[in-house]
Design an enzyme around this catalytic site. Structure first.
Site, short mmCIF file in Angstrom:
data_model
loop_
_atom_site.label_atom_id
_atom_site.label_comp_id
_atom_site.label_asym_id
_atom_site.label_seq_id
_atom_site.Cartn_x
_atom_site.Cartn_y
_atom_site.Cartn_z
CB SER A 144 -21.43 11.78 22.36
OG SER A 144 -20.43 11.41 21.47
CE1 TYR A 157 -17.24 15.12 24.40
CE2 TYR A 157 -17.70 12.78 23.31
CZ TYR A 157 -18.12 14.31 23.49
OH TYR A 157 -18.71 14.89 22.60
#
Length: 253
Positions: A144, A157
């Site tokens: 990501s 995350y």
């Protein structure tokens, strides 16, 4: 895109929806046989149905990527179904938390790390021997843009995606001379069910998500699938250990 189509096999985890489904469909459209895996059996079977309806070959194998025995079984069933493995897209992941670091909790930390980091590690651990036996192959992991820098209010995350990039780079160097390439794709905000759960309840958040990309919109799942296809293709033969941002310019700011 440089992929040869004489019986190659691709495995996609997290293939029941979103980026995983789009990539499974792209692999199948390119002529590869596809193993679709997910915890969501209904969604995974639906992905397989879409591939078969378009004339492709695919099977669904349910798998919890956090469980070693299930990941081993996934690889065994891949070989049983198609006899080989050439490309793996390790896409299964859990969504972001939404709060400052001190407001997080241990169960949230464990859940995110277990799926996003341990899951990718287990998949690569059991995919690599198959690729070594095959003599070549490519792995792409879903990281990501949150793994390329700071990600306020999603620190757990972000940490998990930084870890995915670390796993990717380390494996790429370890297996580079074995003709196995390992890369990561780093999406920004993409129009998926995960995005809708996180943002669409508050239209202001959805507008902010679009505005954070210089191109002025969020990404499409097909755009991430195209990046994965490139990283698996012969055109990317000199590319390994790379974390490819597909982010509408977000990381350029």
């Amino acid at each position: 895109m440089g992929l040869s189509y004489s019986g190659e096999v691709a495995l996609v985890t997290g293939g029941a929806a979103g980026i995983g489904r789009a990539t499974a469909l792209a692999f199948a459209e390119a002529g590869l046989k596809v193993v679709v895996s997910d915890l969501d059996s209904a969604g995974g079977e639906a992905t397989v149905g879409l591939i078969q309806a378009a004339g492709g070959e695919a099977v669904f194998v349910p798998c919890d990527v956090t469980r070693d025995a299930e990941v081993q079984a996934l690889m065994q069933q891949t070989i049983a179904a198609f006899g080989r493995l050439d490309y793996a897209f390790n896409n299964a992941g859990i969504e972001i938390e939404q709060g400052k670091l001190a407001d997080g909790n241990e169960s949230e930390f464990d859940a995110i790390m277990n799926v996003n980091v341990k899951g990718v590690w287990l998949c690569m651990k059991h995919q690599l021997p198959l690729l070594l036996a095959q003599g070549a192959g490519a792995i792409v992991n879903t990281a990501s843009v949150a793994g390329l820098g700071a990600a306020p209010k999603m620190s757990i995350y972000s940490a998990s995606k930084h870890a995915v990039i670390g796993l990717t780079k380390s494996a790429a160097v370890e297996y580079a001379k074995k003709k196995i390439r390992v890369n990561a794709v780093c999406p920004a905000v993409i129009d998926t069910d995960m995005f809708r759960r996180a943002y669409e309840a508050d239209p202001r958040k959805a507008e902010f998500a679009a505005a954070m990309h210089p191109v002025g919109r969020i990404g499409r799942v097909e755009e991430i699938a195209a990046a994965v296809m490139y990283l698996c293709s012969d055109e990317a033969a000199f590319t390994t250990g790379h974390a490819l941002a597909v982010d509408g310019g977000a990381t350029a700011i």
